[in-house]
Design a protein around this motif. Structure first.
Motif, PDB file in Angstrom:
ATOM      1  N   PRO A 162       0.807  -1.236   0.000  1.00  0.00           N
ATOM      2  CA  PRO A 162       0.000   0.000   0.000  1.00  0.00           C
ATOM      3  C   PRO A 162       0.832   1.275   0.000  1.00  0.00           C
ATOM      4  N   ASP A 163       2.032   1.220   0.605  1.00  0.00           N
ATOM      5  CA  ASP A 163       2.879   2.409   0.642  1.00  0.00           C
ATOM      6  C   ASP A 163       3.746   2.547  -0.609  1.00  0.00           C
ATOM      7  N   GLY A 164       3.542   1.637  -1.570  1.00  0.00           N
ATOM      8  CA  GLY A 164       4.299   1.709  -2.812  1.00  0.00           C
ATOM      9  C   GLY A 164       5.582   0.902  -2.815  1.00  0.00           C
ATOM     10  N   SER A 165       5.959   0.360  -1.680  1.00  0.00           N
ATOM     11  CA  SER A 165       7.186  -0.434  -1.624  1.00  0.00           C
ATOM     12  C   SER A 165       6.933  -1.822  -2.211  1.00  0.00           C
ATOM     13  N   LEU A 166       8.018  -2.523  -2.499  1.00  0.00           N
ATOM     14  CA  LEU A 166       7.925  -3.864  -3.055  1.00  0.00           C
ATOM     15  C   LEU A 166       8.322  -4.894  -2.013  1.00  0.00           C
ATOM     16  N   LYS A 167       7.601  -5.996  -1.990  1.00  0.00           N
ATOM     17  CA  LYS A 167       7.881  -7.079  -1.067  1.00  0.00           C
ATOM     18  C   LYS A 167       7.968  -8.375  -1.862  1.00  0.00           C
ATOM     19  N   ALA A 168       8.981  -9.188  -1.532  1.00  0.00           N
ATOM     20  CA  ALA A 168       9.151 -10.450  -2.236  1.00  0.00           C
ATOM     21  C   ALA A 168       7.920 -11.332  -2.052  1.00  0.00           C
ATOM     22  N   GLY A 169       7.404 -11.845  -3.159  1.00  0.00           N
ATOM     23  CA  GLY A 169       6.223 -12.688  -3.117  1.00  0.00           C
ATOM     24  C   GLY A 169       6.550 -14.146  -3.360  1.00  0.00           C
ATOM     25  N   SER A 170       5.608 -14.856  -3.906  1.00  0.00           N
ATOM     26  CA  SER A 170       5.787 -16.294  -4.133  1.00  0.00           C
ATOM     27  C   SER A 170       6.559 -16.552  -5.423  1.00  0.00           C
ATOM     28  N   TRP A 171       7.057 -17.771  -5.524  1.00  0.00           N
ATOM     29  CA  TRP A 171       7.770 -18.188  -6.726  1.00  0.00           C
ATOM     30  C   TRP A 171       6.788 -18.775  -7.723  1.00  0.00           C
ATOM     31  N   LYS A 172       6.980 -18.452  -8.994  1.00  0.00           N
ATOM     32  CA  LYS A 172       6.127 -18.980 -10.055  1.00  0.00           C
ATOM     33  C   LYS A 172       6.979 -19.397 -11.249  1.00  0.00           C
ATOM     34  N   SER A 173       6.421 -20.287 -12.050  1.00  0.00           N
ATOM     35  CA  SER A 173       7.108 -20.760 -13.246  1.00  0.00           C
ATOM     36  C   SER A 173       6.470 -20.154 -14.489  1.00  0.00           C
ATOM     37  N   VAL A 174       7.317 -19.859 -15.480  1.00  0.00           N
ATOM     38  CA  VAL A 174       6.804 -19.395 -16.769  1.00  0.00           C
ATOM     39  C   VAL A 174       6.809 -20.536 -17.793  1.00  0.00           C
ATOM     40  N   GLY A 175       7.186 -21.736 -17.333  1.00  0.00           N
ATOM     41  CA  GLY A 175       7.231 -22.881 -18.229  1.00  0.00           C
ATOM     42  C   GLY A 175       8.654 -23.238 -18.629  1.00  0.00           C
ATOM     43  N   ALA A 176       8.778 -24.297 -19.392  1.00  0.00           N
ATOM     44  CA  ALA A 176      10.096 -24.802 -19.797  1.00  0.00           C
ATOM     45  C   ALA A 176      10.763 -23.842 -20.771  1.00  0.00           C
ATOM     46  N   ARG A 177      12.014 -23.509 -20.488  1.00  0.00           N
ATOM     47  CA  ARG A 177      12.818 -22.649 -21.355  1.00  0.00           C
ATOM     48  C   ARG A 177      14.149 -23.315 -21.738  1.00  0.00           C
ATOM     49  N   GLN A 178      14.605 -24.266 -20.906  1.00  0.00           N
ATOM     50  CA  GLN A 178      15.895 -24.914 -21.132  1.00  0.00           C
ATOM     51  C   GLN A 178      15.650 -26.369 -21.539  1.00  0.00           C
ATOM     52  N   ARG A 179      16.283 -26.784 -22.635  1.00  0.00           N
ATOM     53  CA  ARG A 179      16.061 -28.147 -23.112  1.00  0.00           C
ATOM     54  C   ARG A 179      16.763 -29.166 -22.230  1.00  0.00           C
ATOM     55  N   ARG A 180      16.030 -30.210 -21.851  1.00  0.00           N
ATOM     56  CA  ARG A 180      16.596 -31.330 -21.105  1.00  0.00           C
ATOM     57  C   ARG A 180      16.803 -32.506 -22.041  1.00  0.00           C
ATOM     58  N   HIS A 181      17.767 -33.346 -21.688  1.00  0.00           N
ATOM     59  CA  HIS A 181      18.104 -34.499 -22.513  1.00  0.00           C
ATOM     60  C   HIS A 181      18.048 -35.767 -21.673  1.00  0.00           C
ATOM     61  N   HIS A 182      18.057 -36.906 -22.346  1.00  0.00           N
ATOM     62  CA  HIS A 182      17.959 -38.189 -21.661  1.00  0.00           C
ATOM     63  C   HIS A 182      19.328 -38.596 -21.109  1.00  0.00           C
ATOM     64  N   VAL A 183      19.340 -39.136 -19.921  1.00  0.00           N
ATOM     65  CA  VAL A 183      20.589 -39.582 -19.304  1.00  0.00           C
ATOM     66  C   VAL A 183      20.309 -40.832 -18.485  1.00  0.00           C
ATOM     67  N   GLU A 184      21.232 -41.799 -18.560  1.00  0.00           N
ATOM     68  CA  GLU A 184      21.094 -43.053 -17.833  1.00  0.00           C
ATOM     69  C   GLU A 184      22.432 -43.453 -17.221  1.00  0.00           C
ATOM     70  N   MET A 185      22.351 -44.009 -16.012  1.00  0.00           N
ATOM     71  CA  MET A 185      23.510 -44.638 -15.392  1.00  0.00           C
ATOM     72  C   MET A 185      23.401 -46.141 -15.644  1.00  0.00           C
ATOM     73  N   ARG A 186      24.354 -46.678 -16.408  1.00  0.00           N
ATOM     74  CA  ARG A 186      24.360 -48.107 -16.708  1.00  0.00           C
ATOM     75  C   ARG A 186      25.534 -48.771 -16.002  1.00  0.00           C
TER      76      ARG A 186
END
Length: 246
Positions: free
Chosen positions: A148-172
């Motif tokens: 209300p006083d115009g200051s900013l306060k840290a809020g909750s964390w949110k996701s904007v969706g996948a941006r970084q490509r992940r790849h398949h990995v296996e331990m054999r």
């Protein structure tokens, strides 16, 4: 660095001929074969599970120069596979594989520290502090609530969706294998073949093995892939569901 829109074409800076010669890992292993299903062995199991000599927890290495990024207990191997830079990261006994170079501005994401964001282990890019989840490549941001006083306060964390490509990995039984995931398009594709940043990430090797300062290109610091990161193309202090909210 010029700002590219989401619909900009994927930028590839390496020719197919060169890419085929660049199948190598940061541990010095040459990737000689890729099977018919696309799987390639990138490391022996001992790289991620070395024999214990002390029985204690790992500690930051002792060096005569400052570490370029925060030390983390995560074990990492960086790979150039068919010209694409990817990183295999073991965190809390789980293997993850994703593009090494940050989707946002081409920064060394794979060298960033790992932070817990609402139960999601996230790489924090050293350039612009973007949080990217190891689990699914989603970009997370923290809302800034206007008081209300115009200051900013840290809020909750949110996701904007996948941006970084992940790849398949296996331990054999005989080692660690990866397979590129090339389905569809994703933001990190535009930087995935960037030779300069990718190669400098490779020079760092495993983040647990800071033994020698890497050689710097003219005008660049010897202790970071780039001494001065580019300004974030779009930065806002007022939170919206945007990939450019910090």
């Amino acid at each position: 660095m010029a700002n590219r829109g989401k619909n900009s074409p994927v930028r590839r800076t390496q020719s197919p001929t060169r890419a085929l010669k660049d199948n190598i890992t940061s541990t010095g292993m040459i990737i000689e074969t890729i099977d018919e299903d696309g799987w390639a062995k990138i490391a022996d199991k001992s790289v991620f599970h070395p024999p214990s000599t002390s029985g204690g927890a790992s500690t930051p290495p002792q060096t005569n120069y400052p570490l370029p990024y925060p030390y983390t207990s995560a074990k990492r191997v960086h790979v150039c596979l068919n010209g694409r830079y990817i990183s295999i990261i073991e965190y809390k006994d789980e293997l993850h594989c994703l593009d090494s170079i940050c989707f946002h501005s081409g920064g060394p994401l794979a060298l960033g520290d790992i932070e817990d964001v609402g139960g999601h282990p996230c790489l924090k890019c050293p350039w612009h502090f973007y949080h990217v989840s190891l689990n699914d490549g989603e970009k997370w941001y923290q809302e800034a609530d206007i008081q209300p006083d115009g200051s900013l306060k840290a809020g909750s964390w949110k996701s904007v969706g996948a941006r970084q490509r992940r790849h398949h990995v296996e331990m054999r039984d005989d080692g660690v294998y990866v397979k590129l995931n090339l389905e569809g398009e994703i933001a990190s594709d535009r930087y995935a073949f960037e030779y300069e940043t990718g190669n400098r990430i490779m020079q760092h090797g495993d983040v647990n093995e800071w033994t020698l300062p890497m050689q710097a290109s003219p005008g660049l610091s010897a202790h970071s892939p780039r001494s001065t990161p580019p300004t974030s193309p779009r930065r806002s202090l007022i939170s919206t569901e945007s990939e450019d909210v910090w």
